[in-house]
Design a protein around this motif. Structure first.
Motif, PDB file in Angstrom:
ATOM      1  N   ILE A 175       4.361  13.712  -3.748  1.00 46.27           N
ATOM      2  CA  ILE A 175       4.594  13.750  -2.306  1.00 46.27           C
ATOM      3  C   ILE A 175       4.232  12.384  -1.728  1.00 46.27           C
ATOM      4  O   ILE A 175       3.075  11.957  -1.776  1.00 46.27           O
ATOM      5  N   LEU A 176       5.223  11.699  -1.191  1.00 49.67           N
ATOM      6  CA  LEU A 176       5.067  10.311  -0.789  1.00 49.67           C
ATOM      7  C   LEU A 176       4.475  10.150   0.603  1.00 49.67           C
ATOM      8  O   LEU A 176       4.892  10.812   1.551  1.00 49.67           O
ATOM      9  N   ASP A 177       3.531   9.230   0.723  1.00 49.69           N
ATOM     10  CA  ASP A 177       3.055   8.793   2.028  1.00 49.69           C
ATOM     11  C   ASP A 177       3.802   7.510   2.408  1.00 49.69           C
ATOM     12  O   ASP A 177       4.551   6.947   1.599  1.00 49.69           O
ATOM     13  N   ALA A 178       3.577   7.034   3.628  1.00 49.97           N
ATOM     14  CA  ALA A 178       4.404   5.954   4.172  1.00 49.97           C
ATOM     15  C   ALA A 178       4.275   4.633   3.424  1.00 49.97           C
ATOM     16  O   ALA A 178       5.277   3.945   3.198  1.00 49.97           O
ATOM     17  N   VAL A 179       3.063   4.254   3.062  1.00 51.96           N
ATOM     18  CA  VAL A 179       2.848   2.921   2.494  1.00 51.96           C
ATOM     19  C   VAL A 179       3.681   2.691   1.241  1.00 51.96           C
ATOM     20  O   VAL A 179       4.358   1.676   1.104  1.00 51.96           O
ATOM     21  N   CYS A 180       3.636   3.635   0.319  1.00 52.29           N
ATOM     22  CA  CYS A 180       4.361   3.486  -0.945  1.00 52.29           C
ATOM     23  C   CYS A 180       5.863   3.319  -0.687  1.00 52.29           C
ATOM     24  O   CYS A 180       6.507   2.428  -1.251  1.00 52.29           O
ATOM     25  N   SER A 218       1.131  10.338  -3.151  1.00 51.07           N
ATOM     26  CA  SER A 218       1.156   8.880  -3.280  1.00 51.07           C
ATOM     27  C   SER A 218       0.522   8.275  -2.035  1.00 51.07           C
ATOM     28  O   SER A 218       1.159   8.171  -0.989  1.00 51.07           O
ATOM     29  N   ILE A 219      -0.738   7.916  -2.141  1.00 51.50           N
ATOM     30  CA  ILE A 219      -1.488   7.350  -1.016  1.00 51.50           C
ATOM     31  C   ILE A 219      -2.184   6.082  -1.478  1.00 51.50           C
ATOM     32  O   ILE A 219      -2.924   6.094  -2.463  1.00 51.50           O
ATOM     33  N   ASP A 220      -1.974   4.986  -0.737  1.00 50.59           N
ATOM     34  CA  ASP A 220      -2.638   3.731  -1.081  1.00 50.59           C
ATOM     35  C   ASP A 220      -3.722   3.344  -0.089  1.00 50.59           C
ATOM     36  O   ASP A 220      -4.536   2.474  -0.375  1.00 50.59           O
ATOM     37  N   ASP A 221      -3.744   3.972   1.077  1.00 52.82           N
ATOM     38  CA  ASP A 221      -4.796   3.705   2.047  1.00 52.82           C
ATOM     39  C   ASP A 221      -6.110   4.314   1.555  1.00 52.82           C
ATOM     40  O   ASP A 221      -6.146   5.470   1.125  1.00 52.82           O
ATOM     41  N   LEU A 222      -7.186   3.541   1.605  1.00 53.99           N
ATOM     42  CA  LEU A 222      -8.458   3.992   1.040  1.00 53.99           C
ATOM     43  C   LEU A 222      -9.000   5.227   1.755  1.00 53.99           C
ATOM     44  O   LEU A 222      -9.544   6.139   1.119  1.00 53.99           O
ATOM     45  N   LYS A 223      -8.851   5.285   3.079  1.00 51.27           N
ATOM     46  CA  LYS A 223      -9.347   6.457   3.803  1.00 51.27           C
ATOM     47  C   LYS A 223      -8.479   7.677   3.498  1.00 51.27           C
ATOM     48  O   LYS A 223      -8.974   8.801   3.453  1.00 51.27           O
ATOM     49  N   GLY A 224      -7.188   7.452   3.288  1.00 47.03           N
ATOM     50  CA  GLY A 224      -6.318   8.546   2.883  1.00 47.03           C
ATOM     51  C   GLY A 224      -6.701   9.075   1.514  1.00 47.03           C
ATOM     52  O   GLY A 224      -6.671  10.290   1.264  1.00 47.03           O
ATOM     53  N   GLN A 225      -7.096   8.175   0.625  1.00 48.70           N
ATOM     54  CA  GLN A 225      -7.543   8.596  -0.705  1.00 48.70           C
ATOM     55  C   GLN A 225      -8.849   9.389  -0.608  1.00 48.70           C
ATOM     56  O   GLN A 225      -9.047  10.374  -1.327  1.00 48.70           O
TER      57      GLN A 225
END
Length: 220
Positions: free
Chosen positions: A19-24, A146-153
């Protein structure tokens, strides 16, 4: 019919979801490499999903930055196996999903710290992808976000949701021999102008890939 022939065939495991988030999406699309991301995730047997809330965020940011992401529409409208499937927006009518989303949003690090209000549109995409992953898990499906933001992780970790990073994508590209090391590095470097938070290849990918190669050799 023999007893063996009468036995039910084994039920195949459900296809895992990514499931994709915006950054990726933004980084790969803006660097004209969305086809690479789709190829990587397809090779890993993921069903690629993109929530409407995230899609709206991607289009809005791309418009502000004047980034071209036309390839995204191609994969959203494709009938081919390698495509991105849009997940409809979560509404109040979807009681379970809406309640869960509110709970997830209340635990986002920015809300917990008081940086943003729980009803703010900021960080909505991350909360939505985590919500969809939890819902999938409740239904017995495997899902990563798919999350690259640290707070999202950190949010994903709070809900025991597995997250998938851009670095993971390149690791899979090498594992499935979609790219060799030289071309993987070139592709990764094309992403960096669109994301100032991405570490350099030397700092992050090179030592990681070296460890993974060593682990595979030991396993053999």
């Amino acid at each position: 019919m023999t007893e063996e022939g009468a036995r039910a065939a084994p039920v195949p495991s459900p296809q895992p979801l990514n499931i994709l988030d915006a950054v990726c999406v933004l980084y790969f699309a803006a660097s004209v490499q969305l086809s690479l991301l789709v190829e990587i995730l397809t090779a890993a047997n993921y069903r690629i999903l993109l929530p409407t809330e995230v899609l709206n965020e991607v289009r809005a940011k791309a418009s502000r930055k004047r980034w071209t992401i036309s390839a995204l529409d191609h994969y959203l409208n494709s009938d081919a196996d390698a495509r991105i499937v849009e997940i409809p927006e979560i509404t109040a009518a979807q009681a379970e999903a809406a309640t869960l989303l509110a709970q997830v949003r209340s635990r986002h690090p920015n809300v917990v710290s008081g940086s943003t209000d729980i009803n703010s549109s900021e960080d909505l995409g991350e909360c939505v992808v985590v919500t969809h992953s939890i819902l999938a898990r409740r239904r017995g499906m495997l899902a990563v976000v798919s999350i690259d933001d640290l707070k999202g992780q950190k949010l994903a970790e709070r809900h025991q949701v597995t997250y998938f990073t851009i670095e993971d994508a390149f690791s899979l590209a090498l594992k499935h021999e979609i790219l060799d090391t030289l071309n993987a590095r070139k592709a990764y470097d094309k992403l960096r102008p669109f994301g100032d938070s991405l570490p350099s290849w030397e700092a992050e990918l090179k030592p990681r890939l070296k460890r993974e190669r060593a682990a595979r050799k030991r396993a053999q």
